[in-house]
Design a protein around this motif. Sequence first.
Motif: not given
Length: 148
Positions: A35-39, A56-60, A82-95
């Motif tokens: 998992q990882f989180s952004i606060n 993001v709970m990656i395994l779930l 969401l089945n989108i975090f299946n890679e070793s990288d993340f690239n997110l935008e918060f508006t």
Amino acid sequence: MPKVKYSCVLPTVDKDADRVTKFTIRGNLTASPQQFSINFVNNPNCSDNITYHFKVMILLQTIIENYKQKGDWSLSHKETYLNIFNESDFNLEFTLDYANSTIVVYQLREAGHNFISEFDTLFDLTEIQAVQIWGDVQKVKFFGMTYD
């Protein structure tokens, strides 16, 4: 409990001045991440009030969104599969939409922006003082802020 891996205190600006309207965060996850989180926190030294928690709970393959007020997590939270975090990288935008007190999240891809979520916040977005990244993040490769 995971530790803070990265923290960015936002510049102090006059409320009538330009304010941050977008955060772009790119990074690598550790091997076998859970998992990882952004606060988006209201005080960089205390996490009792969090305007927006994006976990993001990656395994779930689940994203959990909520807020924390006076040390207590909200009972109402938003959970999305969401089945989108299946890679070793993340690239997110918060508006940040100050007029409607909402945060819209996108996953950035070469093909463009993929909408992930829109979250209505309890706190006013002007109360956000820092962004913290927690959990199974190996490295933050890019952290950018855009002003209006």
